[in-house]
Design a protein around this motif. Structure first.
Motif, mmCIF file in Angstrom:
data_model
loop_
_atom_site.group_PDB
_atom_site.id
_atom_site.type_symbol
_atom_site.label_atom_id
_atom_site.label_comp_id
_atom_site.label_asym_id
_atom_site.label_seq_id
_atom_site.Cartn_x
_atom_site.Cartn_y
_atom_site.Cartn_z
ATOM 1 N N ASP A 159 1.630 -32.705 10.328
ATOM 2 C CA ASP A 159 0.276 -33.800 10.051
ATOM 3 C C ASP A 159 0.232 -34.571 11.296
ATOM 4 O O ASP A 159 1.191 -34.874 12.210
ATOM 5 C CB ASP A 159 0.903 -34.411 8.849
ATOM 6 N N PRO A 160 -0.743 -35.530 10.983
ATOM 7 C CA PRO A 160 -1.187 -36.647 12.249
ATOM 8 C C PRO A 160 0.184 -37.586 12.238
ATOM 9 O O PRO A 160 0.253 -38.255 13.292
ATOM 10 C CB PRO A 160 -2.434 -37.242 11.784
ATOM 11 N N SER A 161 0.509 -37.939 11.154
ATOM 12 C CA SER A 161 1.930 -38.896 11.323
ATOM 13 C C SER A 161 3.179 -38.233 11.628
ATOM 14 O O SER A 161 3.963 -39.000 11.925
ATOM 15 C CB SER A 161 1.813 -39.192 9.755
ATOM 16 N N TRP A 187 -1.295 -30.935 -0.102
ATOM 17 C CA TRP A 187 -1.984 -30.681 0.988
ATOM 18 C C TRP A 187 -1.414 -30.938 2.411
ATOM 19 O O TRP A 187 -0.695 -32.246 2.386
ATOM 20 C CB TRP A 187 -3.375 -31.347 0.779
ATOM 21 N N ASN A 188 -1.608 -30.318 3.370
ATOM 22 C CA ASN A 188 -1.106 -30.689 4.736
ATOM 23 C C ASN A 188 -2.546 -30.719 5.630
ATOM 24 O O ASN A 188 -3.552 -30.076 5.430
ATOM 25 C CB ASN A 188 -0.086 -29.628 5.435
ATOM 26 N N LEU A 189 -2.480 -31.452 6.577
ATOM 27 C CA LEU A 189 -3.633 -31.589 7.622
ATOM 28 C C LEU A 189 -2.906 -30.963 8.936
ATOM 29 O O LEU A 189 -2.723 -31.966 10.010
ATOM 30 C CB LEU A 189 -4.163 -32.852 7.677
ATOM 31 N N PHE A 190 -2.729 -29.759 8.906
ATOM 32 C CA PHE A 190 -2.070 -29.099 10.134
ATOM 33 C C PHE A 190 -2.955 -28.909 11.486
ATOM 34 O O PHE A 190 -2.701 -28.754 12.635
ATOM 35 C CB PHE A 190 -1.213 -27.895 9.968
ATOM 36 N N ASP A 191 -4.231 -28.769 10.775
ATOM 37 C CA ASP A 191 -5.450 -28.335 12.032
ATOM 38 C C ASP A 191 -6.053 -29.538 12.420
ATOM 39 O O ASP A 191 -6.728 -30.323 11.674
ATOM 40 C CB ASP A 191 -6.042 -27.340 11.203
ATOM 41 N N PRO A 240 -2.054 -38.095 2.704
ATOM 42 C CA PRO A 240 -0.827 -36.994 2.416
ATOM 43 C C PRO A 240 -0.800 -36.694 1.065
ATOM 44 O O PRO A 240 -0.932 -37.283 0.154
ATOM 45 C CB PRO A 240 0.184 -37.889 2.630
ATOM 46 N N GLY A 241 -0.552 -35.290 1.123
ATOM 47 C CA GLY A 241 -0.354 -34.442 -0.266
ATOM 48 C C GLY A 241 -1.600 -34.349 -1.038
ATOM 49 O O GLY A 241 -1.646 -33.399 -2.100
ATOM 50 N N SER A 242 -3.033 -34.663 -0.708
ATOM 51 C CA SER A 242 -3.670 -34.516 -1.711
ATOM 52 C C SER A 242 -5.138 -34.100 -0.803
ATOM 53 O O SER A 242 -6.345 -33.939 -1.573
ATOM 54 C CB SER A 242 -4.226 -35.873 -2.361
ATOM 55 N N GLN A 243 -5.438 -34.106 0.522
ATOM 56 C CA GLN A 243 -6.336 -33.801 1.209
ATOM 57 C C GLN A 243 -5.635 -33.150 2.471
ATOM 58 O O GLN A 243 -5.054 -34.183 3.350
ATOM 59 C CB GLN A 243 -7.354 -34.835 1.428
ATOM 60 N N GLY A 244 -6.386 -32.252 2.708
ATOM 61 C CA GLY A 244 -6.022 -31.596 4.185
ATOM 62 C C GLY A 244 -6.765 -30.132 4.608
ATOM 63 O O GLY A 244 -7.836 -29.934 3.912
ATOM 64 N N THR A 245 -6.130 -29.510 5.140
ATOM 65 C CA THR A 245 -6.517 -28.017 5.704
ATOM 66 C C THR A 245 -5.803 -26.657 5.063
ATOM 67 O O THR A 245 -6.549 -25.574 4.977
ATOM 68 C CB THR A 245 -6.713 -28.102 7.170
#
Length: 325
Positions: A217-219, A254-258, A242-247
């Motif tokens: 994630d970004p963090s 939810w994770n925002l790995f992209d 974190p945990g609720s919005q991402g890709t």
């Protein structure tokens, strides 16, 4: 639905730069050099030519739509993860509505044991490749054996005649645990930082774009290292809840790995340059599960070995740039 960062009225002089993990884009042919037997007609996933072509059509239809609301132009540049080989990329670009749009691609086979690599698609009308190479990521597993992970794809080229350096990544996974594998992703960040430092030795204030599925994630430590030491701006930080919005979703979280990161050089308005406008997650309704407990999550091709007929287990991300005239 798209989640905007900076909202700005689309202009004809805008260009989309995007990234998409296309989830195991294999052709149905067996390749004895990689572990692709699952993705064959007789494999456990029963990956037939019909299913393959159906996935190509879904991906092609999605790719031409990636961008800001009301913006009718397909991405000028599109990074990919999990493409098997040159053939799947050729097949993809020959699939409507991508066919006829004048896309080229850059791809190198990587050491990944499953044969899923990074690649770059680009519209020849706007982008010219000057140099491309795979950057090997030399990391070992806990037992001292090399992790045969994906290379980092480096591409140097001109977008509307402005020089740009791009890094397309699919960093080592968390399969063996987040903490246990974090050092691999830190090593990947350091590899890109070292290359950026080399570029800066010959170019003042170079244009850098780093995109990929970072499996962090970004963090995360790796992404913070890349942002700070690489002197990059990460617009995805403001999109991450974190945990609720991402890709992508794992264990219902939810994770925002992209992500797509850019250099500060894109915050100018000089004639003949490109300025960063906005970044977003492309969450078109067609890419989502429609019902059940997974409603709103990515509509996948497979869940385990069960064929779902969807697109990918990741949503695409994009950044908009304006060409200053």
């Amino acid at each position: 639905m798209r989640i905007p960062f900076f909202k700005k009225k689309p202009k004809k002089q805008q260009y989309t730069v995007a990234f998409y993990n296309v989830e195991n884009l294999f052709d149905p042919r067996r390749n004895s050099k990689i572990l692709d037997s699952d993705y064959t007609p007789t494999g456990i996933k029963k990956w037939t030519m019909e299913r393959y072509q159906r996935k190509l059509k879904k991906l092609a239809k999605t790719m031409v739509q990636i961008g800001a609301d009301g913006f009718p132009y397909p991405p000028a540049i599109l990074g990919l993860a999990e493409a098997e080989n040159n053939q799947v990329l050729k097949d993809l670009l020959e699939t409507e509505p991508l066919e006829g749009l004048g896309y080229g691609f850059v791809h190198f086979d990587s050491p990944d044991e499953r044969g899923i690599d990074t690649a770059l698609m680009y519209r020849k009308k706007f982008f010219k490749v000057i140099h491309a190479e795979p950057l090997a990521l030399m990391v070992d597993n806990a037992g001292g054996i090399r992790d045969t992970t994906r290379d980092i794809l480096y591409v140097k080229g001109e977008l509307n005649k402005e020089l740009i350096h791009m890094f397309i990544s699919h960093w080592p996974s968390r399969r063996e645990g987040d903490v246990a594998t974090a050092y691999k992703r830190v090593a990947a960040a350091e590899e890109i930082i070292q290359r950026i430092d080399v570029i800066k030795q010959t170019e003042q204030d170079p244009n850098i774009i780093v995109m990929g599925d970072f499996n962090d994630d970004p963090s995360s430590e790796s992404m913070q290292l890349l942002k700070n030491k690489g002197e990059l701006f990460n617009p995805m930080e403001r999109l991450h809840i974190p945990g609720s919005q991402g890709t992508s979703v794992y264990n219902m979280k939810w994770n925002l790995f992209d992500q797509i990161l850019v250099s500060s050089s894109f915050f100018n308005f000089e004639k003949g340059t490109h300025s960063f406008d906005e970044a977003a997650i492309f969450k078109h309704k067609s890419l989502m599960e429609k019902k059940g407990k997974y409603k709103g999550t990515p509509y996948r091709t497979f869940v385990a070995h069960k064929y779902m007929g969807g697109y990918s287990d990741h949503f695409p991300v994009y950044a908009m740039f304006t060409y200053n005239t």
